[in-house]
Write a protein that holds these residues in place. Structure first.
Motif, short mmCIF file in Angstrom:
data_model
loop_
_atom_site.label_atom_id
_atom_site.label_comp_id
_atom_site.label_asym_id
_atom_site.label_seq_id
_atom_site.Cartn_x
_atom_site.Cartn_y
_atom_site.Cartn_z
N GLU A 143 0.85 -1.20 0.00
CA GLU A 143 0.00 0.00 0.00
C GLU A 143 0.88 1.25 0.00
O GLU A 143 2.05 1.21 0.40
CB GLU A 143 -0.90 -0.02 1.24
N LYS A 175 2.28 8.33 2.15
CA LYS A 175 2.19 9.75 1.84
C LYS A 175 3.57 10.39 1.78
O LYS A 175 3.83 11.29 0.97
CB LYS A 175 1.32 10.46 2.88
N ASN A 194 2.11 1.57 -4.27
CA ASN A 194 2.96 2.74 -4.12
C ASN A 194 3.37 3.26 -5.50
O ASN A 194 3.24 4.45 -5.80
CB ASN A 194 4.21 2.37 -3.32
N TYR A 248 0.36 4.65 -7.39
CA TYR A 248 0.03 6.00 -6.94
C TYR A 248 0.95 7.04 -7.58
O TYR A 248 0.51 8.11 -8.01
CB TYR A 248 0.13 6.07 -5.42
N LEU A 256 -5.30 12.22 -4.53
CA LEU A 256 -5.10 10.83 -4.09
C LEU A 256 -4.80 10.77 -2.60
O LEU A 256 -5.04 9.74 -1.96
CB LEU A 256 -3.95 10.19 -4.89
N TYR A 257 -4.25 11.85 -2.07
CA TYR A 257 -4.02 11.96 -0.64
C TYR A 257 -4.63 13.26 -0.14
O TYR A 257 -4.38 14.32 -0.71
CB TYR A 257 -2.53 11.96 -0.30
N HIS A 269 -4.10 8.45 5.31
CA HIS A 269 -4.51 7.32 4.49
C HIS A 269 -4.88 7.82 3.09
O HIS A 269 -5.07 9.02 2.89
CB HIS A 269 -5.70 6.60 5.11
N TRP A 270 -4.98 6.87 2.16
CA TRP A 270 -5.40 7.28 0.82
C TRP A 270 -6.79 7.91 0.86
O TRP A 270 -7.61 7.60 1.72
CB TRP A 270 -5.38 6.12 -0.16
N SER A 271 -7.02 8.83 -0.05
CA SER A 271 -8.33 9.49 -0.10
C SER A 271 -9.37 8.47 -0.53
O SER A 271 -9.05 7.41 -1.08
CB SER A 271 -8.30 10.65 -1.09
N GLY A 294 -8.91 7.93 -4.15
CA GLY A 294 -7.74 7.10 -4.45
C GLY A 294 -7.98 5.65 -4.09
O GLY A 294 -7.57 4.74 -4.83
N TYR A 326 -5.35 0.80 6.26
CA TYR A 326 -5.62 1.22 4.88
C TYR A 326 -6.79 0.41 4.29
O TYR A 326 -7.58 0.91 3.51
CB TYR A 326 -4.38 1.03 4.02
N THR A 365 0.98 -1.18 4.49
CA THR A 365 1.53 0.12 4.10
C THR A 365 2.95 0.26 4.64
O THR A 365 3.37 -0.49 5.52
CB THR A 365 0.62 1.25 4.61
#
Length: 592
Positions: free
Chosen positions: A148, A151, A191, A194, A205-206, A212-214, A217, A298, A355
């Motif tokens: 995952e 950020k 990763n 992204y 996306l963030y 965490h991912w949006s 995303g 996540y 992640t």
């Protein structure tokens, strides 16, 4: 003038008594603080606790936490610190450039400070490869690693200047990818996915204030993962439809999960975020694979969309390889209470989703437990298991990271040293069985007077100090635990025999490839196996002899055996052994 003074005095008195009044008669609705806090309960008075001051300290903590307006005052203080100095009072939250919020553990991994070492990763990834191939070839189960995103890796340009990214070292993520590619492990790198979308995606996306991912995303990732599983299993799964995308000024789900613990008065300024509304195809002709997900927070975003329940059958989410969902919703269910082999064999797909911040503990021991479950003929790697225990102990691991950085020592060495100490202390018999001589040599080395005596012996005998040390260590070993010493030397002798026999060594090397072990690891395994077999044979022979003696000492029983021997046309000794074997097998089955 006097009136002004009286008014000021009255105002001060009101301010002093107002918190108490708010506590007793809450006339203002004060919003609770966000985050994890230890809630102090009102202590009970005891004379035992009063005289040493225990009660007083407990009351102080309780009153400070429950005073009126406390939460509002905390938010006021936090707001001033953030607005004026960009200082936060939330553990682990880091304020980056443009006020982008990060979590420290992601930065630590991105900098390479928690890299657990190539040797450790080599073993972990070899075990993963064994399981991936074994499950696929023997049971058609796909075990897939899903990396995952992070950020810190996604937008390092917004990290604070205090983190000099030009001095980054090798990271767990970097080495996992390298080793996975080298071993031919099937994995999905979200990763990298992204980063590919970073400059082309339509929506964020963030989130700026989330770690965490949006939600948007996450939707892209979920769709990509489903397409991957379809291709992998050669199946057609139900489709995911995005009915619409809400563009909202209000942050939802986890899009403010780093901002909430700051406990500010006002929500931080932000732009709009995209929130897709999903619909799942209802088509009985489509395949819903049986899926187990072992993952972290996540995956909660995906889980809460209803995707697993709609697209998977017999689905479970093992949160941090600890709690089992959805069962835990109505009755707490723990992974340790399940049979891991049975659980895996009931699935078509097993996803290990992690992640970057958790890569140092990687799988929360899932793969290691599964490896042991599917290789019951192998002896556990005890020292390695102690190392794993250290890595999943968050507070202790954090302390070791700081210790390694302070001493400029590889983190792997610090962990191994601590694991060695724990192993030696908690399971001394097994430790001596494996590291016997070293165990006693260390005892002698730590005793200055004894070590000086060893040096004098070396001079007297005209031998190296290490040889004299080994003699004393062996003498102490024999005096202390002679039975364990026999096992230690039997294993060492078997290792030597294996290495000296080219044909046998070639067979062991080939077997090592089968289990994805190193040659040295397999030599140790074979040496232990040989010793167990020899010990088992010796124990069997002793038991059979005891049963034969028992039969011979019972004339009636012996006559029956003689009769059976005559009818079968075999010798009395052979018949005695057969009856003894029957008695032995019966006793063994009874004990199972």
């Amino acid at each position: 003038m006097k009136t002004l003074k009286n008014m000021l005095l009255l105002l001060i008195l009101i301010m002093l008594f107002l918190p108490a009044l708010q506590k007793l008669y809450p006339f203002f609705d004060i919003k609770a603080l966000n985050g994890d806090f230890v809630a102090y309960q009102k202590p009970k008075f005891t004379w035992v606790g009063w005289f040493p001051g225990i009660n007083q300290a407990q009351y102080t903590d309780y009153l400070e936490q429950n005073i009126g307006f406390r939460n509002a005052l905390v938010r006021f203080n936090n707001q001033i610190d953030f607005s004026l100095f960009r200082r936060v009072h939330a553990e682990g939250v880091v304020v980056g450039k443009k006020d982008v919020l990060f979590e420290y553990d992601y930065i630590r991994e991105y900098m390479g400070w928690d890299f657990i070492g190539e040797k450790t990763w080599d073993k972990k990834m070899r075990r993963f490869k064994y399981l991936q191939e074994f499950l696929k070839t023997t049971k058609n189960i796909d075990l897939i690693l899903v990396l995952e995103p992070s950020k810190a890796r996604f937008e390092p340009e917004n990290l604070p200047d205090q983190y000099n990214t030009s001095k980054r070292t090798l990271t767990n993520y970097d080495y996992i990818r390298r080793k996975a590619d080298e071993l031919g492990i099937r994995y999905v790198d979200m990763n990298a996915y992204y980063l590919l979308m970073k400059d082309t995606t339509r929506y964020l996306l963030y989130p700026k204030y989330g770690v965490h991912w949006s939600t948007y995303g996450m939707t892209l990732v979920a769709d990509t993962l489903i397409r991957y599983l379809e291709n992998l299993r050669k199946i057609k799964m139900p489709d995911i439809y995005v009915e619409k995308i809400d563009i909202s000024d209000s942050l939802r789900d986890n899009d403010y999960d780093a901002g909430r613990p700051l406990n500010l008065i006002w929500e931080l300024p932000h732009g709009q975020m995209a929130y897709p509304k999903l619909r799942f195809e209802q088509n009985p002709s489509k395949i819903k694979p049986r899926v187990l997900v072992v993952g972290d927070s996540y995956f909660w975003n995906i889980y809460n969309t209803g995707l697993p329940a709609s697209l998977f059958s017999h689905q479970n989410f093992w949160y941090f390889n600890y709690m089992v969902f959805p069962e835990t919703y109505w009755d707490s269910t723990f992974v340790n209470d399940l049979n891991i082999r049975d659980e895996i064999e009931r699935r078509d797909v097993v996803l290990l989703m992690v992640t970057e911040r958790f890569l140092y503990k990687y799988d929360w021991e899932f793969i290691d437990r599964a490896y042991e479950a599917f290789t019951p003929d192998l002896e556990p790697d005890y020292l390695y298991n102690y190392e794993n225990g250290i890595r999943i102990n968050v507070g202790f691991f954090d302390d070791l990271v700081k210790r390694a950085l302070k001493r400029s020592k590889p983190l792997q060495d610090v962990i191994t040293q601590e694991a060695d100490y724990q192993f030696k202390t908690e399971n001394p018999d097994k430790y001596r069985e494996i590291y016997g001589l070293r165990y006693y040599e260390e005892i002698i080395r730590s005793d200055t007077a004894w070590m000086n005596l060893v040096k004098n012996k070396a001079k007297l005998w005209k031998i190296p100090v290490d040889s004299a040390l080994q003699r004393d260590a062996d003498y102490m070993f024999n005096m202390d635990t002679p039975e364990i010493r026999k096992i230690y030397y039997a294993d060492k002798m078997n290792e030597g025999l294996i290495r000296s026999d080219k044909i046998l060594m070639a067979q062991v090397t080939e077997k090592a490839k089968q289990y994805y072990l190193t040659s040295d690891e397999m030599v140790r395994q074979e040496a232990v196996r040989i010793f167990r077999e020899e010990t088992g044979k010796a124990e069997l022979e002793k038991s059979l002899d005891d049963y034969v003696k028992m039969i011979r000492n019972d004339q009636k029983w012996l006559n029956i055996v003689k009769e059976k021997a005559s009818k079968l046309g075999i010798s009395l000794d052979e018949m005695l052994r057969r009856d003894a074997q029957w008695m032995y097998d019966k006793e063994i089955n009874k004990s199972k």
